[in-house]
Motif scaffolding. Structure first.
Motif, PDB file in Angstrom:
ATOM      1  N   PHE A  31       0.813  -1.215   0.000  1.00  0.00           N
ATOM      2  CA  PHE A  31       0.000   0.000   0.000  1.00  0.00           C
ATOM      3  C   PHE A  31       0.850   1.271   0.000  1.00  0.00           C
ATOM      4  N   CYS A  32       2.161   1.125  -0.181  1.00  0.00           N
ATOM      5  CA  CYS A  32       3.048   2.296  -0.105  1.00  0.00           C
ATOM      6  C   CYS A  32       2.984   3.119  -1.401  1.00  0.00           C
ATOM      7  N   PRO A  33       2.627   4.416  -1.283  1.00  0.00           N
ATOM      8  CA  PRO A  33       2.554   5.240  -2.488  1.00  0.00           C
ATOM      9  C   PRO A  33       3.925   5.478  -3.135  1.00  0.00           C
ATOM     10  N   TYR A  34       4.985   5.507  -2.313  1.00  0.00           N
ATOM     11  CA  TYR A  34       6.329   5.718  -2.887  1.00  0.00           C
ATOM     12  C   TYR A  34       6.762   4.489  -3.678  1.00  0.00           C
ATOM     13  N   ALA A  35       6.526   3.308  -3.092  1.00  0.00           N
ATOM     14  CA  ALA A  35       6.873   2.079  -3.808  1.00  0.00           C
ATOM     15  C   ALA A  35       6.008   1.947  -5.063  1.00  0.00           C
ATOM     16  N   GLN A  36       4.771   2.450  -4.997  1.00  0.00           N
ATOM     17  CA  GLN A  36       3.912   2.387  -6.190  1.00  0.00           C
ATOM     18  C   GLN A  36       4.520   3.182  -7.332  1.00  0.00           C
ATOM     19  N   ARG A  37       5.187   4.296  -6.998  1.00  0.00           N
ATOM     20  CA  ARG A  37       5.851   5.067  -8.061  1.00  0.00           C
ATOM     21  C   ARG A  37       6.788   4.164  -8.862  1.00  0.00           C
ATOM     22  N   THR A  38       7.560   3.359  -8.138  1.00  0.00           N
ATOM     23  CA  THR A  38       8.539   2.493  -8.810  1.00  0.00           C
ATOM     24  C   THR A  38       7.841   1.317  -9.487  1.00  0.00           C
ATOM     25  N   ASN A  55       7.175  -5.874   6.142  1.00  0.00           N
ATOM     26  CA  ASN A  55       6.349  -5.436   7.268  1.00  0.00           C
ATOM     27  C   ASN A  55       7.086  -4.248   7.898  1.00  0.00           C
ATOM     28  N   LEU A  56       6.590  -3.041   7.644  1.00  0.00           N
ATOM     29  CA  LEU A  56       7.335  -1.838   8.040  1.00  0.00           C
ATOM     30  C   LEU A  56       7.190  -1.518   9.526  1.00  0.00           C
ATOM     31  N   LYS A  57       6.291  -2.253  10.211  1.00  0.00           N
ATOM     32  CA  LYS A  57       6.193  -2.056  11.658  1.00  0.00           C
ATOM     33  C   LYS A  57       7.172  -2.980  12.387  1.00  0.00           C
ATOM     34  N   ARG A  58       7.476  -4.095  11.757  1.00  0.00           N
ATOM     35  CA  ARG A  58       8.431  -5.059  12.332  1.00  0.00           C
ATOM     36  C   ARG A  58       9.483  -5.336  11.263  1.00  0.00           C
ATOM     37  N   LYS A  59      10.322  -4.330  11.040  1.00  0.00           N
ATOM     38  CA  LYS A  59      11.247  -4.407   9.897  1.00  0.00           C
ATOM     39  C   LYS A  59      12.339  -5.452  10.120  1.00  0.00           C
ATOM     40  N   PRO A  60      12.616  -6.253   9.094  1.00  0.00           N
ATOM     41  CA  PRO A  60      13.738  -7.177   9.217  1.00  0.00           C
ATOM     42  C   PRO A  60      15.052  -6.390   9.192  1.00  0.00           C
ATOM     43  N   THR A  69      18.004   4.115   6.048  1.00  0.00           N
ATOM     44  CA  THR A  69      16.831   4.856   6.522  1.00  0.00           C
ATOM     45  C   THR A  69      15.634   3.915   6.742  1.00  0.00           C
ATOM     46  N   GLY A  70      15.753   2.672   6.313  1.00  0.00           N
ATOM     47  CA  GLY A  70      14.737   1.661   6.613  1.00  0.00           C
ATOM     48  C   GLY A  70      13.387   1.897   5.950  1.00  0.00           C
ATOM     49  N   VAL A  71      13.385   2.528   4.778  1.00  0.00           N
ATOM     50  CA  VAL A  71      12.108   2.730   4.084  1.00  0.00           C
ATOM     51  C   VAL A  71      12.128   2.033   2.722  1.00  0.00           C
ATOM     52  N   VAL A  72      10.942   1.782   2.193  1.00  0.00           N
ATOM     53  CA  VAL A  72      10.810   1.232   0.841  1.00  0.00           C
ATOM     54  C   VAL A  72      10.291   2.348  -0.078  1.00  0.00           C
ATOM     55  N   PRO A  73      10.567   2.279  -1.370  1.00  0.00           N
ATOM     56  CA  PRO A  73      11.120   1.169  -2.130  1.00  0.00           C
ATOM     57  C   PRO A  73      12.642   1.089  -2.047  1.00  0.00           C
ATOM     58  N   VAL A  74      13.116  -0.166  -2.242  1.00  0.00           N
ATOM     59  CA  VAL A  74      14.550  -0.422  -2.433  1.00  0.00           C
ATOM     60  C   VAL A  74      14.658  -1.335  -3.651  1.00  0.00           C
ATOM     61  N   TYR A  83      17.869   3.162  -3.269  1.00  0.00           N
ATOM     62  CA  TYR A  83      16.618   3.505  -2.591  1.00  0.00           C
ATOM     63  C   TYR A  83      16.261   4.942  -2.912  1.00  0.00           C
ATOM     64  N   GLU A  84      15.110   5.398  -2.464  1.00  0.00           N
ATOM     65  CA  GLU A  84      14.465   6.677  -2.821  1.00  0.00           C
ATOM     66  C   GLU A  84      13.758   6.485  -4.170  1.00  0.00           C
ATOM     67  N   SER A  85      12.437   6.661  -4.149  1.00  0.00           N
ATOM     68  CA  SER A  85      11.630   6.374  -5.347  1.00  0.00           C
ATOM     69  C   SER A  85      12.131   7.129  -6.583  1.00  0.00           C
ATOM     70  N   GLY A  86      12.511   8.410  -6.417  1.00  0.00           N
ATOM     71  CA  GLY A  86      12.964   9.196  -7.574  1.00  0.00           C
ATOM     72  C   GLY A  86      14.256   8.637  -8.143  1.00  0.00           C
TER      73      GLY A  86
HETATM   74  N1  LIG Z   1      11.442   9.561   0.283  1.00  0.00           N
HETATM   75  C1  LIG Z   1      11.161   8.153   0.245  1.00  0.00           C
HETATM   76  C2  LIG Z   1       9.959   7.889   1.123  1.00  0.00           C
HETATM   77  C3  LIG Z   1       9.648   6.388   1.246  1.00  0.00           C
HETATM   78  C4  LIG Z   1       8.704   6.094   2.424  1.00  0.00           C
HETATM   79  O1  LIG Z   1       8.435   6.956   3.265  1.00  0.00           O
HETATM   80  N2  LIG Z   1       8.176   4.864   2.454  1.00  0.00           N
HETATM   81  C5  LIG Z   1       7.360   4.478   3.585  1.00  0.00           C
HETATM   82  C6  LIG Z   1       6.224   3.545   3.208  1.00  0.00           C
HETATM   83  S1  LIG Z   1       4.954   4.341   2.289  1.00  0.00           S
HETATM   84  C7  LIG Z   1       8.201   3.682   4.566  1.00  0.00           C
HETATM   85  O2  LIG Z   1       8.976   2.851   4.171  1.00  0.00           O
HETATM   86  N3  LIG Z   1       7.977   3.937   5.844  1.00  0.00           N
HETATM   87  C8  LIG Z   1       8.639   3.238   6.909  1.00  0.00           C
HETATM   88  C9  LIG Z   1       9.173   4.181   7.945  1.00  0.00           C
HETATM   89  O3  LIG Z   1       9.039   5.401   7.758  1.00  0.00           O
HETATM   90  O4  LIG Z   1       9.720   3.711   8.916  1.00  0.00           O
HETATM   91  C10 LIG Z   1      10.951   7.742  -1.223  1.00  0.00           C
HETATM   92  O5  LIG Z   1      10.561   8.585  -2.029  1.00  0.00           O
HETATM   93  O6  LIG Z   1      11.213   6.570  -1.565  1.00  0.00           O
END
Ligand SMILES: N[C@@H](CCC(=O)N[C@@H](CS)C(=O)NCC(=O)O)C(=O)O
Length: 251
Positions: A31-38, A55-60, A69-74, A83-86
């Motif tokens: 459901f991640c809008p940033y990952a959807q970009r990719t 699972n972004l609440k229980r990240k591996p 930074t622990g965010v997706v997409p990667v 990483y970083e959608s752009g």
């Molecule tokens: N600037 C990043 C933002 C990515 C982002 O915020 N992804 C969210 C999911 S929609 C995420 O991984 N959140 C986990 C967290 O913030 O710990 C990008 O453009 O890729």
């Protein structure tokens, strides 16, 4: 796209599925809008990929090994990690130049980047508009409507084509789209946020045309799925990453 890996999210304590040499992998969240970009760029270009949902609440732990930074997409491809959608999308557009999405003209490319990089205000308004309106504080709503007016004007300035790319879809269309797909949820709570032919005609037409794109059809969720996920995330504080998946079988 080809994938043998379960769509169910991988969380803390679970091993990362072994990487196959030469296979592009996307770490995502459904459901991640940033990952959807990719995902939009991957689908539009027909790039073979396997997806690992997180699972972004229980990240591996291994997510942080790839992205501190622990965010997706990667994106991962052999020993390459991005990483970083752009950044991910620019890389994919360069490596898979068919159906090029970024303009070749440097000025236009910079202008497009400016368009989606400055959408932070629209994104932050998303979760502020509803609570604000309830308290009769219209700051976030006004901010959102100003952002719509800006995109409307930008579409007009780009000629007759339905997209930000004109007659053809471009990177800016895909970078902006995920928040407009989720807007329907907010529309039911705050009808003033509804984009119609009567208030923002070019944006309304853009939305209709975007829904016709195969990449959008392939990556989108309907309003009910988005509403369920947003409620689980923001109200229940227990994000339902696997919502709608039927078989719990893990490979
Ligand atoms: N600037 C990043 C933002 C990515 C982002 O915020 N992804 C969210 C999911 S929609 C995420 O991984 N959140 C986990 C967290 O913030 O710990 C990008 O453009 O890729």
């Amino acid at each position: 796209m080809t994938s043998e890996i379960t769509e169910f999210s991988f969380g803390k304590g679970q091993a990362c599925p072994p990487l196959k040499p030469g296979v592009l992998r996307l770490y995502s969240m459904r459901f991640c809008p940033y990952a959807q970009r990719t995902r939009l760029v991957i689908e539009h270009k027909g790039i073979p990929v396997e997806t690992v949902n997180i699972n972004l609440k229980r990240k591996p732990k291994w997510l942080f090994d790839m992205n501190p930074t622990g965010v997706v997409p990667v994106l991962q491809w052999n020993d390459r990690v991005l990483y970083e959608s752009g950044t991910c999308n620019d890389y994919l557009d360069d490596v898979y130049p068919e159906q090029k999405l970024n303009p070749t003209d440097p000025y236009q490319r910079a202008r497009d980047r400016q368009l989606w990089e400055s959408m932070g205000k629209l994104i932050s308004s998303f979760y502020e508009v509803g609570p604000g309106v309830q308290k009769k504080d219209y700051t976030a709503l006004d901010r959102m409507l100003r952002a719509f007016a800006r995109y409307e004007k930008e579409l007009v300035s780009r000629g007759d084509g339905p997209f930000f790319g004109g007659k053809k879809v471009c990177m800016a269309d895909f970078m902006l789209w995920p928040w407009f797909e989720r807007l329907q949820v907010l529309n039911s709570v705050v009808p003033e946020t509804t984009i119609k032919d009567s208030n923002f005609p070019r944006l309304a037409s853009w939305i209709r045309h975007m829904y016709e794109l195969p990449a959008v059809k392939k990556t989108m969720f309907d309003k009910d799925h988005h509403a369920h996920f947003m409620k689980s995330l923001k109200i229940d504080k227990n994000p339902d990453y696997d919502y709608g998946l039927v078989s719990p079988a893990r490979l």
